[in-house]
Design an enzyme around this catalytic site. Structure first.
Site, PDB file in Angstrom:
ATOM      1  CD  GLU A   1      -3.520  -2.267   7.200  1.00  0.00           C
ATOM      2  OE1 GLU A   1      -2.391  -2.484   6.747  1.00  0.00           O
ATOM      3  OE2 GLU A   1      -4.192  -1.269   6.891  1.00  0.00           O
TER       4      GLU A   1
ATOM      5  CB  SER B   1       5.164  -1.644  12.116  1.00  0.00           C
ATOM      6  OG  SER B   1       4.777  -0.292  12.288  1.00  0.00           O
TER       7      SER B   1
ATOM      8  CD  GLU C   1      -2.951   5.650   6.629  1.00  0.00           C
ATOM      9  OE1 GLU C   1      -2.874   5.702   5.390  1.00  0.00           O
ATOM     10  OE2 GLU C   1      -2.089   5.081   7.335  1.00  0.00           O
TER      11      GLU C   1
ATOM     12  CG  HIS D   1      -5.781   2.139   5.005  1.00  0.00           C
ATOM     13  ND1 HIS D   1      -5.369   3.097   5.898  1.00  0.00           N
ATOM     14  CD2 HIS D   1      -4.769   1.232   4.922  1.00  0.00           C
ATOM     15  CE1 HIS D   1      -4.149   2.784   6.332  1.00  0.00           C
ATOM     16  NE2 HIS D   1      -3.761   1.660   5.749  1.00  0.00           N
TER      17      HIS D   1
ATOM     18  CG  ASN E   1      -1.661   1.246   1.458  1.00  0.00           C
ATOM     19  OD1 ASN E   1      -1.775   2.067   0.553  1.00  0.00           O
ATOM     20  ND2 ASN E   1      -2.218   1.415   2.657  1.00  0.00           N
TER      21      ASN E   1
ATOM     22  N   GLY F   1       2.551   2.341  10.750  1.00  0.00           N
ATOM     23  CA  GLY F   1       3.552   3.392  10.582  1.00  0.00           C
ATOM     24  C   GLY F   1       4.227   3.807  11.874  1.00  0.00           C
TER      25      GLY F   1
ATOM     26  CE  LYS G   1      -0.122   3.321   4.740  1.00  0.00           C
ATOM     27  NZ  LYS G   1      -0.065   3.454   6.182  1.00  0.00           N
TER      28      LYS G   1
HETATM   29  P1  PGA Z   1       2.811   0.301   7.655  1.00  0.00           P
HETATM   30  O1  PGA Z   1       1.359   0.549   7.002  1.00  0.00           O
HETATM   31  O2  PGA Z   1       3.328  -0.986   7.093  1.00  0.00           O
HETATM   32  O3  PGA Z   1       3.636   1.490   7.212  1.00  0.00           O
HETATM   33  O4  PGA Z   1       2.621   0.254   9.131  1.00  0.00           O
HETATM   34  C1  PGA Z   1       0.465  -0.511   6.773  1.00  0.00           C
HETATM   35  C2  PGA Z   1      -0.815   0.017   6.178  1.00  0.00           C
HETATM   36  O5  PGA Z   1      -1.302   1.071   6.607  1.00  0.00           O
HETATM   37  O6  PGA Z   1      -1.394  -0.600   5.252  1.00  0.00           O
END
Ligand code: PGA
Length: 251
Positions: free
Chosen positions: A167, A213, A98, A96, A9, A173, A11
């Site tokens: 997630e 992460s 976000e 997601h 992903n 992140g 983003k």
């Molecule tokens: P990350 O993000 O691996 O940077 O923690 C995962 C995601 O939001 O899909």
């Protein structure tokens, strides 16, 4: 049996030339090797056509990070599921955290997006996950069960096309990964919910990815858990070598 999948992903990262380079680097790293999982990269809308051309003939599949809740019309700035599909993409991330957090996506809106994605031949990667407060107050199972509801209103043949991604928001992140046991507990809980709704056979065939992460250094331990069928990868998907390291966790 269900598929193991590693999905990236991106983003809101990379310009189009940078994204093309990243996709090209990944395709080159995969040449001459045999990935033991399906590989998907989900890119910004602007990148889809150019990245589709790079991925042609490679084992890597393409996805978008979102699609509109309407099928077409006067929705300036929106990108429909049909438009995504017409780029050559096969997947779309929906729900997601976000999008839920910053753009107010809720179950009603996600039900509409799911419908349009499926009607246009896209496979949804549907994300669920609790925030830190819900992890700490113990309400995480209930929260995730509520987030799964749009999936449970689908006809079973549509549900079978869905990939679920768990997630935990506190792990996205942050560098703070859920432990493999925390991930396994939640994945098993999600599979149980699927079983109660659609039966054991469907539940056993559903791929449930972990995200938050996930890195080359922890992917193997996470993916070794029986109910963890791969990962949805943010930060580590932005470096071809790191993403490749996660793919290689299935060996
Ligand atoms: P990350 O993000 O691996 O940077 O923690 C995962 C995601 O939001 O899909």
């Amino acid at each position: 049996m269900r598929k193991n999948i590693v999905a990236g992903n991106w983003k809101m990262n990379t310009t189009v030339p940078e994204g093309v380079q990243l996709a090209d680097d990944l395709v080159n790293l995969l040449k001459g090797t045999k990935a033991n999982c399906d590989v998907v990269i989900c890119t910004p809308f602007t990148h889809l056509c150019a990245v589709a051309a790079i991925l042609e003939g490679s084992p890597v599949c393409l996805g978008a990070e979102n699609c509109a809740r309407h099928d077409k019309g006067a929705y300036t700035g929106e990108v429909s599921a049909a438009m995504v599909r017409s780029t050559g993409a096969d997947y779309v991330i929906l729900g997601h955290s976000e999008r839920r957090q910053y753009f107010g996506e809720n179950n009603e809106e996600l039900s509409e997006k799911l419908r349009l994605a499926l009607d246009n031949g896209l496979r949804p990667i549907f994300c669920v996950g609790e925030v830190l407060e819900q992890r700490e107050d113990g309400s995480f199972n209930e929260v995730v069960a509520g987030q799964l509801e749009p999936l449970f209103n689908l006809p079973v043949d549509d549900f079978k096309k869905v990939i679920i991604a768990y997630e935990p928001v506190w792990a996205i992140g942050t560098g703070k990964t859920a432990t493999a046991d925390q991930a396994e507990d939640m994945h098993a809980f999600i599979r149980k919910q699927v079983e109660e709704k659609f039966g054991k056979q469907v539940a056993e065939a559903t791929s449930i990815l972990y995200g938050g992460s996930c890195k080359p250094g922890n992917a193997r331990e996470l993916f070794a858990k029986p109910d963890v069928d791969g990962g949805l990868i943010g930060g580590a998907a932005l470096k071809a070598a790191d993403f490749m390291g996660i793919i290689e966790a299935f060996s």
